[in-house]
Motif scaffolding. Structure first.
Motif, PDB file in Angstrom:
ATOM      1  N   LYS A 161      55.247  30.389  48.247  1.00 10.32           N
ATOM      2  CA  LYS A 161      54.310  31.128  48.266  1.00 10.32           C
ATOM      3  C   LYS A 161      53.840  31.825  46.757  1.00 10.32           C
ATOM      4  O   LYS A 161      54.644  32.028  46.039  1.00 10.32           O
ATOM      5  N   LEU A 162      52.558  31.652  46.465  1.00  5.75           N
ATOM      6  CA  LEU A 162      52.279  31.982  45.007  1.00  5.75           C
ATOM      7  C   LEU A 162      51.627  33.458  45.304  1.00  5.75           C
ATOM      8  O   LEU A 162      51.025  33.774  45.793  1.00  5.75           O
ATOM      9  N   ASP A 163      52.084  34.266  44.077  1.00  4.04           N
ATOM     10  CA  ASP A 163      52.046  35.693  44.031  1.00  4.04           C
ATOM     11  C   ASP A 163      50.641  35.872  43.375  1.00  4.04           C
ATOM     12  O   ASP A 163      50.131  35.039  42.237  1.00  4.04           O
ATOM     13  N   GLN A 164      49.794  36.423  43.681  1.00  2.01           N
ATOM     14  CA  GLN A 164      48.438  36.868  43.277  1.00  2.01           C
ATOM     15  C   GLN A 164      48.324  37.250  41.586  1.00  2.01           C
ATOM     16  O   GLN A 164      47.650  36.757  40.858  1.00  2.01           O
ATOM     17  N   GLU A 165      49.419  37.912  41.483  1.00  2.00           N
ATOM     18  CA  GLU A 165      49.472  38.574  40.138  1.00  2.00           C
ATOM     19  C   GLU A 165      50.001  37.384  39.035  1.00  2.00           C
ATOM     20  O   GLU A 165      49.450  37.249  37.934  1.00  2.00           O
ATOM     21  N   GLU A 166      50.855  36.391  39.445  1.00  2.00           N
ATOM     22  CA  GLU A 166      51.456  35.288  38.780  1.00  2.00           C
ATOM     23  C   GLU A 166      50.156  34.404  38.695  1.00  2.00           C
ATOM     24  O   GLU A 166      50.222  33.851  37.654  1.00  2.00           O
ATOM     25  N   VAL A 167      49.422  34.121  39.604  1.00  2.00           N
ATOM     26  CA  VAL A 167      48.315  33.207  39.561  1.00  2.00           C
ATOM     27  C   VAL A 167      47.285  33.604  38.529  1.00  2.00           C
ATOM     28  O   VAL A 167      46.882  32.919  37.819  1.00  2.00           O
ATOM     29  N   LEU A 168      46.948  35.015  38.680  1.00  2.00           N
ATOM     30  CA  LEU A 168      45.877  35.338  37.711  1.00  2.00           C
ATOM     31  C   LEU A 168      46.560  35.343  36.289  1.00  2.00           C
ATOM     32  O   LEU A 168      45.744  35.067  35.140  1.00  2.00           O
ATOM     33  N   GLY A 169      47.847  35.620  36.071  1.00  2.00           N
ATOM     34  CA  GLY A 169      48.345  35.463  34.866  1.00  2.00           C
ATOM     35  C   GLY A 169      48.258  34.096  34.252  1.00  2.00           C
ATOM     36  O   GLY A 169      47.953  33.668  33.134  1.00  2.00           O
ATOM     37  N   GLU A 170      48.551  33.275  35.204  1.00  2.00           N
ATOM     38  CA  GLU A 170      48.392  31.452  34.735  1.00  2.00           C
ATOM     39  C   GLU A 170      47.218  31.216  34.398  1.00  2.00           C
ATOM     40  O   GLU A 170      46.677  30.486  33.675  1.00  2.00           O
ATOM     41  N   LEU A 171      46.076  31.714  35.237  1.00  2.00           N
ATOM     42  CA  LEU A 171      44.652  31.332  35.003  1.00  2.00           C
ATOM     43  C   LEU A 171      44.344  32.022  33.668  1.00  2.00           C
ATOM     44  O   LEU A 171      43.514  31.303  33.040  1.00  2.00           O
TER      45      LEU A 171
ATOM     46  N   GLU B 133      37.245  22.010  32.947  1.00  2.00           N
ATOM     47  CA  GLU B 133      38.189  22.803  33.562  1.00  2.00           C
ATOM     48  C   GLU B 133      38.255  24.596  33.336  1.00  2.00           C
ATOM     49  O   GLU B 133      38.466  25.006  34.393  1.00  2.00           O
ATOM     50  N   ARG B 134      37.899  24.999  32.259  1.00  2.00           N
ATOM     51  CA  ARG B 134      37.979  26.098  31.954  1.00  2.00           C
ATOM     52  C   ARG B 134      36.666  26.810  32.927  1.00  2.00           C
ATOM     53  O   ARG B 134      37.047  28.290  33.157  1.00  2.00           O
ATOM     54  N   GLY B 135      35.827  26.355  33.158  1.00  2.00           N
ATOM     55  CA  GLY B 135      34.794  26.754  33.930  1.00  2.00           C
ATOM     56  C   GLY B 135      35.208  26.987  35.489  1.00  2.00           C
ATOM     57  O   GLY B 135      35.043  27.980  36.087  1.00  2.00           O
ATOM     58  N   GLN B 136      35.810  26.063  35.838  1.00  2.00           N
ATOM     59  CA  GLN B 136      36.474  26.105  37.360  1.00  2.00           C
ATOM     60  C   GLN B 136      37.390  27.152  37.460  1.00  2.00           C
ATOM     61  O   GLN B 136      37.494  27.914  38.329  1.00  2.00           O
ATOM     62  N   LEU B 137      38.302  27.015  36.476  1.00  2.00           N
ATOM     63  CA  LEU B 137      39.386  28.191  36.449  1.00  2.00           C
ATOM     64  C   LEU B 137      38.821  29.764  36.398  1.00  2.00           C
ATOM     65  O   LEU B 137      39.531  30.502  37.032  1.00  2.00           O
ATOM     66  N   ASN B 138      37.864  29.912  35.487  1.00  2.00           N
ATOM     67  CA  ASN B 138      37.287  31.133  35.427  1.00  2.00           C
ATOM     68  C   ASN B 138      36.496  31.643  36.566  1.00  2.00           C
ATOM     69  O   ASN B 138      36.702  32.771  36.991  1.00  2.00           O
ATOM     70  N   THR B 139      35.933  30.611  37.359  1.00  2.00           N
ATOM     71  CA  THR B 139      35.422  31.105  38.685  1.00  2.00           C
ATOM     72  C   THR B 139      36.173  31.460  39.607  1.00  2.00           C
ATOM     73  O   THR B 139      36.134  32.167  40.244  1.00  2.00           O
ATOM     74  N   THR B 140      37.436  31.024  39.708  1.00  2.00           N
ATOM     75  CA  THR B 140      38.438  31.429  40.493  1.00  2.00           C
ATOM     76  C   THR B 140      39.057  32.506  40.277  1.00  2.00           C
ATOM     77  O   THR B 140      39.261  33.379  41.058  1.00  2.00           O
ATOM     78  N   LYS B 141      39.301  32.676  38.953  1.00  2.00           N
ATOM     79  CA  LYS B 141      39.973  34.026  38.462  1.00  2.00           C
ATOM     80  C   LYS B 141      38.802  35.270  38.800  1.00  2.00           C
ATOM     81  O   LYS B 141      39.336  36.243  39.328  1.00  2.00           O
ATOM     82  N   GLU B 142      37.593  35.051  38.633  1.00  2.00           N
ATOM     83  CA  GLU B 142      36.439  35.936  38.908  1.00  2.00           C
ATOM     84  C   GLU B 142      36.661  36.126  40.331  1.00  2.00           C
ATOM     85  O   GLU B 142      36.494  37.721  40.634  1.00  2.00           O
ATOM     86  N   ALA B 143      36.619  35.213  41.069  1.00  2.00           N
ATOM     87  CA  ALA B 143      36.490  35.382  42.646  1.00  2.00           C
ATOM     88  C   ALA B 143      37.820  36.150  43.136  1.00  2.00           C
ATOM     89  O   ALA B 143      37.383  37.143  44.020  1.00  2.00           O
ATOM     90  N   VAL B 144      38.995  35.955  42.831  1.00  2.00           N
ATOM     91  CA  VAL B 144      40.140  36.646  43.075  1.00  2.00           C
ATOM     92  C   VAL B 144      40.017  38.116  42.762  1.00  2.00           C
ATOM     93  O   VAL B 144      40.454  38.977  43.433  1.00  2.00           O
ATOM     94  N   GLU B 145      39.644  38.311  41.420  1.00  2.00           N
ATOM     95  CA  GLU B 145      39.668  39.672  40.730  1.00  2.00           C
ATOM     96  C   GLU B 145      38.549  40.632  41.613  1.00  2.00           C
ATOM     97  O   GLU B 145      38.778  41.571  41.630  1.00  2.00           O
ATOM     98  N   SER B 146      37.577  39.969  42.080  1.00  2.00           N
ATOM     99  CA  SER B 146      36.532  40.523  43.074  1.00  2.00           C
ATOM    100  C   SER B 146      36.754  40.837  44.100  1.00  2.00           C
ATOM    101  O   SER B 146      35.852  41.142  45.309  1.00  2.00           O
ATOM    102  N   GLY B 147      37.944  40.288  44.695  1.00  2.00           N
ATOM    103  CA  GLY B 147      38.448  40.668  46.054  1.00  2.00           C
ATOM    104  C   GLY B 147      38.556  39.251  47.021  1.00  2.00           C
ATOM    105  O   GLY B 147      38.876  39.527  48.102  1.00  2.00           O
ATOM    106  N   GLY B 148      38.178  38.231  46.637  1.00  2.00           N
ATOM    107  CA  GLY B 148      38.409  37.105  47.204  1.00  2.00           C
ATOM    108  C   GLY B 148      39.680  36.677  47.541  1.00  2.00           C
ATOM    109  O   GLY B 148      40.651  36.937  46.874  1.00  2.00           O
ATOM    110  N   LYS B 149      39.964  36.071  48.816  1.00  2.00           N
ATOM    111  CA  LYS B 149      41.369  35.657  49.092  1.00  2.00           C
ATOM    112  C   LYS B 149      41.847  34.706  48.375  1.00  2.00           C
ATOM    113  O   LYS B 149      41.358  33.466  48.247  1.00  2.00           O
ATOM    114  N   LEU B 150      43.238  35.002  47.951  1.00  2.00           N
ATOM    115  CA  LEU B 150      43.731  34.097  47.040  1.00  2.00           C
ATOM    116  C   LEU B 150      43.726  32.512  47.414  1.00  2.00           C
ATOM    117  O   LEU B 150      43.668  31.568  46.818  1.00  2.00           O
TER     118      LEU B 150
END
Length: 277
Positions: free
Chosen positions: A2-12, A25-42
């Motif tokens: 299981k991936l930890d949210q803090e760990e995933v955000l750090g890697e992103l 790639e950077r665009g896709q990763l940034n979209t994911t990072k912003e979505a998780v930081e905005s409350g989206g389910k990891l």
């Protein structure tokens, strides 16, 4: 795993700052990072990211560090294997030495040396070029004049530099100035990078023996150069034969077939053109 949210955000975050990450790639990763930081389910956001990256991943066309991250979010075992770069050090200056060999794709150069008694560590990397800390894309694109190579730390009490050279000559086609077997391009040239005058003398003697053997009908073009800065390749490339054994076996088999073909070809004398009447 299981991936930890803090760990995933750090890697992103690290991948976004990574100079080797491509803009798409950077665009896709940034979209994911912003979505998780905005409350989206990891889990949901990683599933979306995985789907976006999958077409390139299926063609093995992600940049190395993004490929590692992709394997991790897919929970593939190889995605969780990290090379311990701190262990690749000379710990006994009296009884240990470095050797650097370039001979085509470094994926195929690690296993033969790593399984040899007396080998302490084998690191894949880039050397011989002008740019500091090059990325895989830069080297593979032929933009930096680097070659793919392996840096070997070995125990001189158990294996000699001459013995490593003997193995090296078995792994390459020393008559090919434009790559090695299926690996084409200047980044795949065969070069022996010597550390000092002693290694240079041993390497030159070994090369002279290969030439004198008459094994090859074409000129030996493998260079001998003084070692230059060696830049470690990305984690994805380290010990590739262990992390992706099926893919490695396919590549190794193709290379071995080409080695045998080249050996047979070199035993056939070149036909001399008939003199014109």
């Amino acid at each position: 795993m299981k991936l930890d949210q803090e760990e995933v955000l750090g890697e992103l975050y690290n991948l976004l700052l990574n100079k080797g990450t491509r803009e798409w790639e950077r665009g896709q990763l940034n979209t994911t990072k912003e979505a998780v930081e905005s409350g989206g389910k990891l889990k949901e956001q990683l599933a979306i990211l995985e789907a976006q990256l999958r077409p390139l991943a299926s063609r093995n066309n992600l940049t190395p560090d993004v490929a590692d991250f992709y394997l991790k979010i897919k929970d593939e075992p190889e995605g969780h294997i990290a090379f311990d770069f701190e262990k690749h050090l000379l710990s006994d200056l009296k009884n240990q030495e470095r050797a650097i060999f370039a001979g085509g794709c470094f994926w195929c150069m690690v296993e033969p040396f790593e399984k040899r008694p007396g080998i302490i560590s084998v690191l894949s990397g880039y050397t011989g070029g002008e740019l500091a800390s090059p990325t895989y894309d830069q080297v593979s694109g032929g933009y930096t004049n680097h070659v793919e190579a392996v840096e070997i730390i070995f125990d001189t009490r158990l294996v000699s530099y001459a013995q490593l050279l003997a193995l090296y000559w078995q792994l390459i086609d020393p008559t090919d100035a434009f790559g090695q077997f299926q690996d084409r391009g200047s980044q795949y040239r065969s070069i022996i990078f010597v550390q000092n005058e002693s290694q240079k003398q041993v390497a030159e003697q070994a090369k002279a023996q290969v030439i004198a053997s008459g094994k090859y009908t074409r000129p030996i073009v493998t260079e001998i150069r003084l070692a230059s800065p060696f830049w470690p390749a990305e984690n994805y490339h380290q010990q590739f034969y262990q992390k992706q054994p099926k893919r490695y076996r396919r590549i190794k088999r193709a290379r071995q077939q080409l080695v045998r073909f080249q050996s047979l070809k070199d035993k056939v004398p070149l036909r001399k053109p008939k003199p014109k009447k």
